[in-house]
Motif scaffolding. Structure first.
Motif, short mmCIF file in Angstrom:
data_model
loop_
_atom_site.label_atom_id
_atom_site.label_comp_id
_atom_site.label_asym_id
_atom_site.label_seq_id
_atom_site.Cartn_x
_atom_site.Cartn_y
_atom_site.Cartn_z
N TYR A 172 72.91 14.95 43.66
CA TYR A 172 73.81 15.87 42.96
C TYR A 172 74.39 16.90 43.93
CZ TYR A 172 75.24 19.82 40.06
OH TYR A 172 75.94 20.87 39.50
N ALA A 173 73.56 17.44 44.81
CA ALA A 173 74.00 18.46 45.77
C ALA A 173 75.05 17.93 46.73
CB ALA A 173 72.80 19.00 46.55
N SER A 174 74.99 16.63 47.01
CA SER A 174 75.93 16.06 47.98
C SER A 174 77.31 15.77 47.39
CB SER A 174 75.36 14.79 48.62
OG SER A 174 75.33 13.74 47.68
N ASP A 175 77.35 15.33 46.12
CA ASP A 175 78.69 15.01 45.57
C ASP A 175 78.88 15.37 44.10
OD1 ASP A 175 77.23 13.08 44.27
OD2 ASP A 175 78.08 11.38 45.35
N GLY A 176 77.95 16.10 43.52
CA GLY A 176 78.14 16.56 42.14
C GLY A 176 77.76 15.56 41.07
#
Length: 202
Positions: A172-176
């Motif tokens: 999630y932190a890398s691309d939502g």
């Protein structure tokens, strides 16, 4: 031979009463065949996030919510406490001053949201205290809650492990988004709903 009218009446009454008992037994037997099905459905644990704990699923299994016996390795029982509980609790399974990073990955999607102005990582308790302003979809809020519940033994490792919680966040932190299975991804709201509805971070 003399026939007593009283005996005839009594005999007729006893036959009528036996017939009534026999019919009522048959009716009860028919009804009894349905009763176990109704009881089975009524006794299934609730799947919503109304508190009290219940059946919890892996991310992929939660897509279908199949509770059959053949899926027992894909679900368990979870009784997680809310992130709000952990904000005020004194029984944390780790120090509340544990840095959020590098425990939870940084990424281009979240950027420096979970860092202090001096560049240091916010602590787990600081992330819980961010509220909707610093954590708009409350994903980090529920991720920290899930992490603490897993460490406290309140979440079945058949449903989600500590590493599983961190993996969801890292993606999630890398691309939502988090890819649950090929072709099926969750955004922040979906991740939060999964954690809440499965009693992992209610």
């Amino acid at each position: 031979m003399k026939i007593d009218n009283k005996q005839i009446v009594q005999s007729d009454e006893s036959q009528t009463s036996e017939q009534m008992v026999d019919k009522s037994r048959r009716s009860f037997a028919k009804a009894g065949a349905v009763a176990p099905v109704i009881l089975t459905l009524a006794s299934r644990p609730a799947l919503g996030g109304g508190g009290g704990g219940g059946v919890c699923f892996t991310p992929s299994r939660s897509l279908s919510r199949n509770t059959s016996l053949s899926q027992n390795d894909k679900n368990g029982l979870c009784n997680g406490k809310s992130p709000g509980y952990w904000k005020n609790a004194t029984d944390w399974p780790v120090s509340k001053y544990t840095p959020f990073h590098p425990l939870f990955a940084t990424g281009s999607y979240v950027g420096n949201t979970y860092k202090n102005s001096n560049g240091s990582s916010k602590t787990l308790i600081q992330v819980l205290n961010l509220g909707g302003t610093g954590d708009p979809q409350m994903v980090a809020f529920h991720i920290v809650g899930a992490y603490l519940n897993v460490l406290a033994g309140l979440v079945s490792d058949q449903a989600l492990t500590e590493q599983g919680v961190r993996d969801i966040w890292a993606e999630y932190a890398s691309d939502g988004s988090y890819e649950v299975v090929a072709g099926e991804s969750w955004n922040g709201e979906d991740i939060k709903n999964y954690l809440v509805e499965n009693f992992i971070s209610p």
